[in-house]
Design an enzyme around this catalytic site. Structure first.
Site, PDB file in Angstrom:
ATOM      1  N   LEU A  22       0.832  -1.052  -0.103  1.00  0.00           N
ATOM      2  CA  LEU A  22      -0.121   0.110  -0.021  1.00  0.00           C
ATOM      3  C   LEU A  22       0.874   1.366   0.040  1.00  0.00           C
ATOM      4  O   LEU A  22       0.118   2.110  -0.509  1.00  0.00           O
ATOM      5  CB  LEU A  22      -1.049  -0.071   1.141  1.00  0.00           C
ATOM      6  CG  LEU A  22      -2.185   0.961   1.065  1.00  0.00           C
ATOM      7  CD1 LEU A  22      -3.422   0.338   0.355  1.00  0.00           C
ATOM      8  CD2 LEU A  22      -2.711   1.345   2.360  1.00  0.00           C
ATOM      9  N   ARG A  23       2.012   1.154   0.716  1.00  0.00           N
ATOM     10  CA  ARG A  23       2.819   2.301   0.762  1.00  0.00           C
ATOM     11  C   ARG A  23       3.913   2.549  -0.376  1.00  0.00           C
ATOM     12  O   ARG A  23       4.827   3.083  -0.386  1.00  0.00           O
ATOM     13  CB  ARG A  23       3.719   2.272   1.969  1.00  0.00           C
ATOM     14  CG  ARG A  23       3.062   2.040   3.407  1.00  0.00           C
ATOM     15  CD  ARG A  23       3.934   2.097   4.525  1.00  0.00           C
ATOM     16  NE  ARG A  23       3.124   1.829   5.591  1.00  0.00           N
ATOM     17  CZ  ARG A  23       2.630   2.973   6.447  1.00  0.00           C
ATOM     18  NH1 ARG A  23       3.070   4.381   5.943  1.00  0.00           N
ATOM     19  NH2 ARG A  23       1.961   2.882   7.523  1.00  0.00           N
TER      20      ARG A  23
ATOM     21  N   SER B   4       0.903  -8.355   0.597  1.00  0.00           N
ATOM     22  CA  SER B   4       0.052  -7.681   1.377  1.00  0.00           C
ATOM     23  C   SER B   4      -1.044  -6.943   0.196  1.00  0.00           C
ATOM     24  O   SER B   4      -1.734  -7.930  -0.462  1.00  0.00           O
ATOM     25  CB  SER B   4       0.180  -6.403   2.039  1.00  0.00           C
ATOM     26  OG  SER B   4      -0.527  -5.864   2.794  1.00  0.00           O
TER      27      SER B   4
ATOM     28  N   GLU C  33      -1.261  -8.712  10.230  1.00  0.00           N
ATOM     29  CA  GLU C  33      -0.947 -10.030   9.915  1.00  0.00           C
ATOM     30  C   GLU C  33      -2.166 -10.852  10.347  1.00  0.00           C
ATOM     31  O   GLU C  33      -2.344 -11.970   9.671  1.00  0.00           O
ATOM     32  CB  GLU C  33       0.368 -10.478  10.276  1.00  0.00           C
ATOM     33  CG  GLU C  33       0.917 -11.661   9.603  1.00  0.00           C
ATOM     34  CD  GLU C  33       1.071 -11.637   8.286  1.00  0.00           C
ATOM     35  OE1 GLU C  33       1.140 -12.713   7.573  1.00  0.00           O
ATOM     36  OE2 GLU C  33       1.378 -10.397   7.840  1.00  0.00           O
TER      37      GLU C  33
ATOM     38  N   HIS D 191       3.565  -8.733  10.027  1.00  0.00           N
ATOM     39  CA  HIS D 191       3.713  -8.243   8.506  1.00  0.00           C
ATOM     40  C   HIS D 191       4.842  -7.408   8.518  1.00  0.00           C
ATOM     41  O   HIS D 191       5.103  -6.033   8.966  1.00  0.00           O
ATOM     42  CB  HIS D 191       2.516  -7.311   8.701  1.00  0.00           C
ATOM     43  CG  HIS D 191       1.636  -7.143   7.276  1.00  0.00           C
ATOM     44  ND1 HIS D 191       1.152  -8.342   6.838  1.00  0.00           N
ATOM     45  CD2 HIS D 191       1.357  -6.193   6.578  1.00  0.00           C
ATOM     46  CE1 HIS D 191       0.524  -8.050   5.742  1.00  0.00           C
ATOM     47  NE2 HIS D 191       0.572  -6.990   5.619  1.00  0.00           N
TER      48      HIS D 191
END
Length: 378
Positions: free
Chosen positions: A124-125, A208, A318, A349
């Site tokens: 996502l980042r 993820s 997670e 995670h």
């Protein structure tokens, strides 16, 4: 309201959502049970930002001539070498008509000019300057001696690598987000022309957000992707609670409108991007799927308050991944399939675990399915 207070409220919200979603058993048990991606704040994306947990340990590939055919020593059009990652990785600007701009892609050519490709998706980042698989993990070292081209798109923050309904406003810049179109229609043309990568001989992997996207893209484009690896993915985004969790995490990361992606929760577009709901389309594709237990392990040794916060968020996230992965496995096992599931006994995670997952997936499925072992080039 201070940033610390905001983070505490967000972490509390994650715990409440995880419990309400029924994906983990009880909030108190989370600290010793399950996790997702961690960074300077809670997220469903990669942890490659300030205050993030440490990157994966260095990987030492087998020795040998790294460029026996001279394939890697040639810069392609619009490309330049990645002086930090090295290992023959090139940055390439690839024009995207659908997004009306150049998209940066990191590419490591196959050792023996093979036509197999491995797409590696970020979280996502995702940053605009590099793909975290070359900084927070060691993908370019892991596959250094193999006959497969690594394809690592740069950018795509909060995108789920999908085609958005509306443009995204990132820091005042209104951008078209058509990542599925780019990855399945535009980029393959460039890769075939300049790197010899076949449009029909590819694997795809991600962590993820990128893991969920990898499964979705493989389900929708089975002629392009012959194998898929998912590390700590969110395999059921239409599950109770995830309609809230995903937009909340997206907004926390980009301060943008999360519903510009697939519309309001419950819309058909959400279902189109749910791997569990696409299980029937994935059963004939070899899959390597992992999730941690959310119990802190060898890569989790917080030495500061920020690191403790990151670890807590990693445990929560997670746990969500583990729960959705189990639900996905149950659905897949309702009929014959080619998926392998690997649940780590520890691990939250974080990049150390995803790096290990990639190493395992490489030998278990990626190289065999793509016939991309080093000897395949002789």
């Amino acid at each position: 309201m201070s940033q610390t207070t905001l983070r505490r409220k967000f972490a509390a919200g994650l715990t409440a959502l995880a419990t309400a979603a029924g994906l983990v058993v009880g909030a108190p048990a989370l600290v010793g049970a399950q996790a997702t991606e961690q960074g300077s704040s809670a997220s469903l994306g990669s942890a490659g930002s300030a205050g993030a947990p440490p990157a994966a340990p260095a990987f030492r590939p087998a020795g040998g001539n790294e460029d026996p055919r001279g394939n890697r020593g040639v810069l392609r059009p619009g490309c330049w070498y990645d002086e930090q990652a090295r290992s023959w990785v090139q940055f390439c600007n690839v024009w995207s008509p659908s997004m009306n701009r150049d998209i940066k892609v990191q590419v490591q050519p196959a050792r023996f000019n093979g036509n197999a490709g491995l797409y590696l998706l970020d979280g996502l980042r995702a940053r605009d300057d590099w793909n975290a698989w070359t900084r927070d993990a060691q993908a370019h070292r892991i596959f250094l001696q193999d006959n497969i081209t690594l394809v690592m798109p740069v950018g795509g923050q909060v995108s789920f690598y999908s085609d958005w309904d509306r443009p995204i406003n990132l820091g005042g810049n209104l951008l078209e987000y058509k990542w599925e179109t780019f990855l399945t229609r535009e980029l393959p043309v460039y890769l075939e022309r300049h790197f010899g990568v076949s449009r029909t001989n590819n694997a795809i992997a991600g962590l993820s957000m990128g893991g969920s996207a990898a499964a979705t893209l493989a389900a929708k484009h089975p002629t392009q992707f012959k194998q898929v690896s998912v590390f700590s993915g969110y395999m059921n985004p239409t599950a109770p609670g995830m309609y809230t969790m995903i937009p909340l995490a997206m907004f926390d990361e980009c301060r943008c409108d999360p519903f510009a992606m697939w519309g309001l929760p419950g819309s058909p577009r959400w279902g189109e991007h749910d791997p569990l709901l696409n299980a029937d389309r994935l059963r004939n594709i070899p899959m390597y799927v992992t999730a941690g237990s959310a119990i802190p392990g060898q890569y989790d040794q917080p030495s500061s308050l920020q690191a403790v916060f990151n670890t807590f968020n990693g445990i929560i996230l997670e746990g969500l991944s583990r729960g959705s992965t189990l639900a996905f496995q149950n659905t897949m096992n309702a009929a014959p399939n080619k998926a392998t599931f690997n649940y780590r006994t520890t691990g939250i995670h974080g990049w150390g675990y995803w790096n290990d997952d990639l190493i395992a997936a490489r030998s278990a499925q990626i190289l065999p399915e793509m016939n991309a072992f080093a000897w395949a080039g002789y």
